[in-house]
Design a protein around this motif. Structure first.
Motif, mmCIF file in Angstrom:
data_model
loop_
_atom_site.group_PDB
_atom_site.id
_atom_site.type_symbol
_atom_site.label_atom_id
_atom_site.label_comp_id
_atom_site.label_asym_id
_atom_site.label_seq_id
_atom_site.Cartn_x
_atom_site.Cartn_y
_atom_site.Cartn_z
ATOM 1 N N LYS A 5 0.811 -1.034 -0.208
ATOM 2 C CA LYS A 5 -0.139 -0.050 -0.011
ATOM 3 C C LYS A 5 0.885 1.282 -0.084
ATOM 4 O O LYS A 5 1.513 1.382 0.865
ATOM 5 C CB LYS A 5 -0.950 -0.197 1.208
ATOM 6 C CG LYS A 5 -1.873 -1.197 1.250
ATOM 7 C CD LYS A 5 -2.718 -1.590 2.668
ATOM 8 C CE LYS A 5 -3.759 -2.577 2.591
ATOM 9 N NZ LYS A 5 -3.243 -3.678 1.783
ATOM 10 N N ASP A 48 -7.426 3.394 5.103
ATOM 11 C CA ASP A 48 -8.626 3.539 4.879
ATOM 12 C C ASP A 48 -9.222 2.910 3.441
ATOM 13 O O ASP A 48 -8.424 3.252 2.385
ATOM 14 C CB ASP A 48 -9.298 4.923 4.803
ATOM 15 C CG ASP A 48 -10.669 5.105 4.772
ATOM 16 O OD1 ASP A 48 -11.349 4.172 4.344
ATOM 17 O OD2 ASP A 48 -11.302 6.037 4.929
ATOM 18 N N PRO A 49 -9.886 1.677 3.420
ATOM 19 C CA PRO A 49 -10.150 1.134 2.131
ATOM 20 C C PRO A 49 -10.818 2.235 1.261
ATOM 21 O O PRO A 49 -10.537 1.895 -0.014
ATOM 22 C CB PRO A 49 -11.101 -0.104 2.329
ATOM 23 C CG PRO A 49 -10.776 -0.428 3.837
ATOM 24 C CD PRO A 49 -10.455 0.867 4.385
ATOM 25 N N GLU A 50 -11.427 3.018 1.640
ATOM 26 C CA GLU A 50 -12.393 3.850 1.025
ATOM 27 C C GLU A 50 -11.381 4.914 0.007
ATOM 28 O O GLU A 50 -11.873 5.485 -0.710
ATOM 29 C CB GLU A 50 -13.179 4.640 1.686
ATOM 30 C CG GLU A 50 -14.328 3.843 2.500
ATOM 31 C CD GLU A 50 -15.511 3.478 1.672
ATOM 32 O OE1 GLU A 50 -15.782 4.243 0.682
ATOM 33 O OE2 GLU A 50 -15.865 2.190 1.864
ATOM 34 N N LEU A 51 -10.145 4.985 0.595
ATOM 35 C CA LEU A 51 -9.127 5.922 0.257
ATOM 36 C C LEU A 51 -8.224 5.305 -0.891
ATOM 37 O O LEU A 51 -7.123 5.928 -1.430
ATOM 38 C CB LEU A 51 -8.489 6.954 1.229
ATOM 39 C CG LEU A 51 -9.293 7.803 1.986
ATOM 40 C CD1 LEU A 51 -8.477 8.274 2.969
ATOM 41 C CD2 LEU A 51 -10.197 8.582 1.147
ATOM 42 N N LYS A 52 -8.553 4.257 -1.284
ATOM 43 C CA LYS A 52 -7.682 3.449 -2.359
ATOM 44 C C LYS A 52 -7.878 4.284 -3.583
ATOM 45 O O LYS A 52 -8.971 4.337 -4.048
ATOM 46 C CB LYS A 52 -7.882 1.952 -2.390
ATOM 47 C CG LYS A 52 -7.086 1.371 -3.398
ATOM 48 C CD LYS A 52 -7.495 -0.250 -3.234
ATOM 49 C CE LYS A 52 -6.771 -0.970 -4.508
ATOM 50 N NZ LYS A 52 -6.774 -2.343 -4.283
ATOM 51 N N THR A 53 -6.654 4.422 -4.318
ATOM 52 C CA THR A 53 -6.996 4.983 -5.521
ATOM 53 C C THR A 53 -5.606 4.756 -6.495
ATOM 54 O O THR A 53 -5.219 3.459 -6.301
ATOM 55 C CB THR A 53 -6.803 6.684 -5.276
ATOM 56 O OG1 THR A 53 -6.920 7.266 -6.849
ATOM 57 C CG2 THR A 53 -5.609 7.137 -5.099
ATOM 58 N N GLU A 63 -5.299 13.922 -5.194
ATOM 59 C CA GLU A 63 -6.345 13.259 -4.261
ATOM 60 C C GLU A 63 -5.877 13.656 -2.720
ATOM 61 O O GLU A 63 -4.820 14.073 -2.768
ATOM 62 C CB GLU A 63 -6.488 11.610 -4.230
ATOM 63 C CG GLU A 63 -6.674 11.190 -5.582
ATOM 64 C CD GLU A 63 -8.146 10.746 -5.672
ATOM 65 O OE1 GLU A 63 -8.932 11.098 -4.924
ATOM 66 O OE2 GLU A 63 -8.537 10.284 -6.855
ATOM 67 N N CYS A 67 -4.540 9.352 0.638
ATOM 68 C CA CYS A 67 -5.015 8.124 -0.201
ATOM 69 C C CYS A 67 -3.831 7.467 -0.617
ATOM 70 O O CYS A 67 -2.693 7.797 -0.355
ATOM 71 C CB CYS A 67 -5.501 8.907 -1.546
ATOM 72 S SG CYS A 67 -7.026 9.699 -1.615
#
Ligand code: SF4
Length: 224
Positions: A5, A48-53, A63, A67
């Motif tokens: 990550k 945060d999985p929501e912030l994977k880009t 972003e 992210c």
């Protein structure tokens, strides 16, 4: 192949420790539970999985800083080629990169002829190719409640200790006295946040103990 990550990849000059002045590619890994109050990369703390880009969004800084993108070692080598990076020294930093098994990343980079350095707090075991230069910047008594472990001190190539007060010097002496600590590691004191008192203390203690002084030179010249 293992994925990592990644919060940031950029080319600059190493500002601290034994490789000061060396052109370097910084690979910043997302995630750190250590909780240093003065941390200047707090945006790396949470995954945060929501912030994977995408890697493109991270490189373009389009972003939020929190992210991250997912990449294998080969993805990262390819990305560095695409970006045209010239530096041959790679610094794997964080966050706390040693939360993860870094063997595949470090081996792939070393096999490509790069020199590779890990920067770690010493609170997780270093799992990496043994050819890697390990910089332990010990974080003692931080909010996250993690202890500095023997294994990172044992594999340390350099120990770069942040210092603002005498207690930090005493903490370092206690770490160096551990039987597991590599007695051949280079020892640096690094004043926290360029504070004048911290710098004066670090200079005096370096002279007294024959340690080296590490300044965050990139902050003096305003580069990342
Ligand atoms: S170990 Fe590093 S990234 Fe983690 S909180 Fe401390 S200074 Fe920040």
């Amino acid at each position: 192949m293992q994925t990592y990550k990644i919060n940031e990849v950029f080319q600059s000059i190493q500002g601290e420790g034994a490789f000061t002045g060396v052109p370097s590619v910084f690979i910043r890994i997302q995630g750190c539970p250590v909780g240093c109050s003065w941390c200047d990369t707090k945006h790396t703390w949470t995954v945060d999985p929501e912030l994977k880009t995408s890697s493109a969004a991270v490189l373009a800084k389009s972003e939020p800083d929190e992210c991250w993108f997912e990449a294998t070692a080969l993805d990262l080598i390819s990305l560095m080629e695409t970006e045209g990076y010239k530096a041959r020294h790679i610094i794997i930093t964080g966050g706390e990169p040693c939360m993860y098994d870094l063997t595949s990343l470090t081996s792939a980079l070393l096999d490509q002829g790069f020199s590779v350095q890990i920067e770690t707090s010493g609170t997780f075991e270093v799992i990496a190719d043994p050819r890697t230069w390990v910089t332990v910047s010990p974080k003692v008594g931080m909010q996250g409640g993690y202890a500095v472990l023997d294994q990172p001190l044992n594999v340390a190539s350099e120990i770069k200790h942040p210092v603002a007060m005498q207690k930090h010097v005493d903490d370092l002496k206690a770490l160096l006295a551990r039987p597991a600590c590599n007695s051949n590691a280079l020892v640096y004191l690094q004043p926290i946040s360029q504070q004048t008192r911290a710098t004066e203390l670090a200079v005096a203690q370096c002279i007294d103990n024959n340690w080296r002084l590490s300044l965050q030179t990139h902050k003096f010249i305003g580069i990342e």
